[in-house]
Design an enzyme around this catalytic site. Structure first.
Site, short mmCIF file in Angstrom:
data_model
loop_
_atom_site.label_atom_id
_atom_site.label_comp_id
_atom_site.label_asym_id
_atom_site.label_seq_id
_atom_site.Cartn_x
_atom_site.Cartn_y
_atom_site.Cartn_z
N GLU A 77 4.79 -57.27 16.42
CA GLU A 77 5.76 -56.32 15.86
C GLU A 77 5.30 -55.74 14.53
O GLU A 77 5.50 -54.55 14.26
CB GLU A 77 7.11 -57.03 15.67
CG GLU A 77 8.20 -56.09 15.22
CD GLU A 77 9.55 -56.80 15.07
OE1 GLU A 77 10.50 -56.13 14.66
OE2 GLU A 77 9.63 -58.00 15.34
N ASP A 78 4.65 -56.56 13.69
CA ASP A 78 4.38 -56.16 12.30
C ASP A 78 2.91 -55.91 11.96
O ASP A 78 2.59 -55.58 10.82
CB ASP A 78 4.93 -57.22 11.34
CG ASP A 78 6.44 -57.31 11.38
OD1 ASP A 78 7.07 -56.33 11.82
OD2 ASP A 78 7.00 -58.34 10.98
#
Length: 713
Positions: A77-78
């Site tokens: 996600e990051d």
């Protein structure tokens, strides 16, 4: 960071073999490399967060695959890392969990409610595929809650509210008592800071006395167990702050009146020893009538087992005693995490999976529900029920939430039994549909072939299963009626203007339906029948060359349009629709609102928090998006009820607090009794922020126990 990592390895080494430590070390190195340029708002390196998540999972004694997934849960996600990289480096199991956690967090929707609902749908499905997805998500949420003070105020409140409403109940439903308690207290601290501090100070002021009391009682219990040859480990605890505050608020009592503020836990070796210990306790101290619960004989749906009793101890001090085996204790603290056996690749046995049947029920009804508001509200009911244990005539246990009725019981057995239910025989006596079930009831459902579900039933049922089955039946029946009514309205309007619908081909009708967001022409007719779409507007699109006369407003419509507040609201994307504020909740500017189409009256606008919303808005097709508009100078009447200490000057303090926040009092009345006072006050409020300031000011008055906004059911 190295020290934190080594502490984690030492913890894991106690219960897991060394080859899993290699997997965990590789996961840390991958996570540290991918997050190397990132920091948290606290200033710490970002990798400290996945490390802490892995440590929380290690406290639950979860397997290496789950810990590795916890270490990697944010990389997709990051960071630029892909799920394919994770699968290649760590295998399909780790990647599956990481992907599940990522999916829960990644979706973007038009409204926060829709986003939250869709995330939770995915979480429910993920729980069935692999429960470790949710265990990682809970560990992630726990660490985020512990570091919440570094976020902006608005985001803090949003995350704390979501934790209280969704994540703590999920932990409860998974039997994870310890996780649930910590999440609730952390959320409580941010959502009700003043109440949190008051409760904390009240408990802290009694800490020394309570500790001495528990120490004395625990020693006495140990001695009694030894005297009777019962092997036992004894520990004491003070009730958690949020649980204390809930009880104080719900029962309007002082902290001295909380029976289970103090508890002694007896942990022994067998079920037989549990009941033997219970006998010793009741022989030593006088039990409080009505405070005995046997969750060993009938476990809670989340697997919790224990015997609870409340006794009167030394100097008349009541305290709770919980008695359970070591296995029951482990399950009460860790829940499904204690049960999930992934070591050596062994998953849950069939018998263990049966004990989590509620998960399958969640999946069943969440697939049927399209409306995010319905989904969230019923999820909250399903996740946090207070159980009532009832029986069929053949002795099968049917667990229902407190307040469930005969209708809920019927639908719990079979859908058709629910549809045709007319009453029940309970303990040999005939009972109506609205009868609320009690612990121990033996219920025999009575049916009639001509009986059909009624919209009135929605006000009687408590379970999502019953509510969804009733809604589905009514939706099908009313949609059929709406389609027929819509077709007749179009035909009537066409005749009035001398137009022939037969001249309009199916493709043209389909194009007009598509303009209104309808997939089929029948959907368009249904929208007209419900009152969301005007027949004249549809005709204007079907016959663009025709000159249609403006519609004459009826007396009923004129009255609806003239109601207070209608000019401050508009329907998104629609015109020519009549709007009025619902009297049951009197929504005020700034609070979330929703419209509901009422035939012949226009659109009733409710606050989303209105108690009538779930009963009225069961039909998603009648719901319509509305928003605040127009002048901000209007004021709205809001009724508040205050529960206060009965003392001289209280009314003066209340009126002064209201005046200081620039609000007018339209009506005020006070009643007293039992050293308490109830003050009903109706105020002129500009918007939601204004109301929040008034409520905060009233809560600060010495002797005010509760301030509640009144909405009429």
């Amino acid at each position: 960071m190295i020290q934190q990592l080594e502490d984690l390895f030492r913890r894991v080494e106690v219960y897991r073999p060394s080859d899993e430590l290699k997997l965990l070390r590789r996961a840390y190195e991958f996570s540290a490399r991918e997050h190397r340029t990132q920091t948290r708002l606290s200033g710490e390196p970002y990798v400290s967060h996945p490390l802490e998540v892995a440590r929380i999972l290690a406290e639950m004694k979860l397997d290496g695959v789950c810990l590795a997934a916890g270490m990697l849960h944010d990389v997709v996600e990051d960071t630029p890392a892909t799920i394919e990289q994770v699968r290649s480096e760590f295998g399909a199991e780790v990647a599956g969990i990481v992907e599940g956690v990522t999916k829960i967090s990644r979706i973007e929707f038009l409204s926060p409610e829709e986003e939250q609902a869709e995330n939770l749908r995915k979480m429910v499905l993920a729980m069935v595929d692999d429960i470790r997805v949710v265990l990682v998500k809970l560990a992630d949420r726990l660490h985020n809650m512990r570091t919440l003070e570094h976020l902006p105020a608005e985001k803090r409140l949003r995350i704390a509210r979501e934790t209280m409403e969704i994540y703590a109940p999920i932990a409860h439903r998974l039997g994870m008592g310890k996780m649930r308690g910590v999440l609730e207290d952390l959320a409580f601290r941010h959502l009700e800071h003043e109440a949190f501090e008051e409760t904390r100070k009240a408990v802290e002021s009694r800490r020394k006395v309570n500790e001495e009391f528990l120490e004395d009682v625990c020693e006495r219990v140990k001695g009694k167990m030894q005297d009777h040859g019962i092997p036992a480990r004894v520990e004491g605890r003070v009730k958690r702050l949020y649980s204390i505050w809930q009880k104080l608020r719900r029962q309007q009592i002082s902290i001295e009146q909380v029976y289970d503020l103090l508890a002694v836990r007896i942990i022994t070796d067998s079920v037989a020893s549990c009941y033997a210990a219970l006998g010793v306790v009741h022989h030593t101290w006088r039990p409080v009538p009505g405070r005995f619960k046997d969750f060993i004989a009938i476990p809670r749906p989340n697997l919790y087992q224990s015997v609870h009793t409340t006794v009167i101890g030394p100097n008349g001090q009541p305290f709770e005693v919980q008695i359970r085996t070591e296995e029951m204790h482990r399950l009460a603290e860790e829940g499904i995490a204690a049960h999930w056996k992934y070591k050596d690749g062994h998953k849950l046995t069939q018998q263990e999976e049966e004990r989590f049947a509620w998960l399958r029920h969640l999946v069943e009804w969440q697939r049927e529900m399209r409306d995010p508001g319905d989904f969230l509200s019923t999820l909250k009911v399903d996740l946090y029920p207070e159980e009532v244990y009832t029986f069929t005539p053949k002795g099968k246990v049917i667990v229902q939430p407190r307040g469930a009725t005969v209708i809920d019981f019927a639908y719990a057995i079979h859908t058709e039994l629910g549809h045709h239910c007319v009453g029940a025989r309970v303990g040999g006596r005939m009972m109506p549909l609205k009868y609320e079930l009690r612990n121990g009831d033996i219920v025999e459902i009575i049916t009639q072939g001509v009986q059909r579900p009624s919209r009135d039933w929605l006000a009687l049922v408590k379970t999502s299963r019953a509510r969804n089955k009733i809604k589905h039946w009514i939706n099908v029946a009313e949609r059929r009626e709406a389609v027929e009514l819509g077709r007749k309205l179009v035909e009537k309007e066409a005749r009035r203007h001398g137009l022939k619908l037969k001249e309009v081909g199916e493709p043209a009708a389909g194009r007009v339906a598509a303009e209104y967001g309808c997939r089929h022409v029948e959907d368009l007719y249904a929208g007209i029948g419900y009152g969301k779409i005007m027949a004249r507007q549809v005709l204007a699109k079907l016959f663009p060359e025709a000159s249609l006369q403006p519609r004459v407003q009826t007396h009923t419509e004129a009255a609806a349009a003239d109601r207070p507040g209608s000019e401050a609201i508009k329907v998104r994307g629609e015109a020519d629709l009549l709007i009025y504020l619902a009297k049951c909740c009197n929504p005020i500017r700034g609070e979330p609102i929703v419209g509901y189409v009422t035939r012949g009256k226009g659109i009733a606008v409710h606050a989303r928090s209105c108690p009538n919303v779930q009963n009225l808005l069961y039909q998603a097709e009648r719901r319509i998006e509305v928003e605040w508009s127009g002048s901000k100078e209007k004021v709205y009447p809001v009724k508040l009820t205050l529960t206060t200490e009965d003392r001289p000057g209280m009314l003066a303090d209340v009126t002064s607090a209201v005046t200081n926040i620039h609000s007018n009092i339209q009506y005020i009345e006070a009643t007293t009794g039992d050293e308490r006072a109830m003050i009903d006050v109706t105020l002129s409020i500009v918007d939601l922020q204004h109301l929040n300031r008034v409520v905060a000011s009233l809560r600060k008055i010495d002797g005010v126990y509760q301030v509640r906004r009144v909405m009429n059911p």
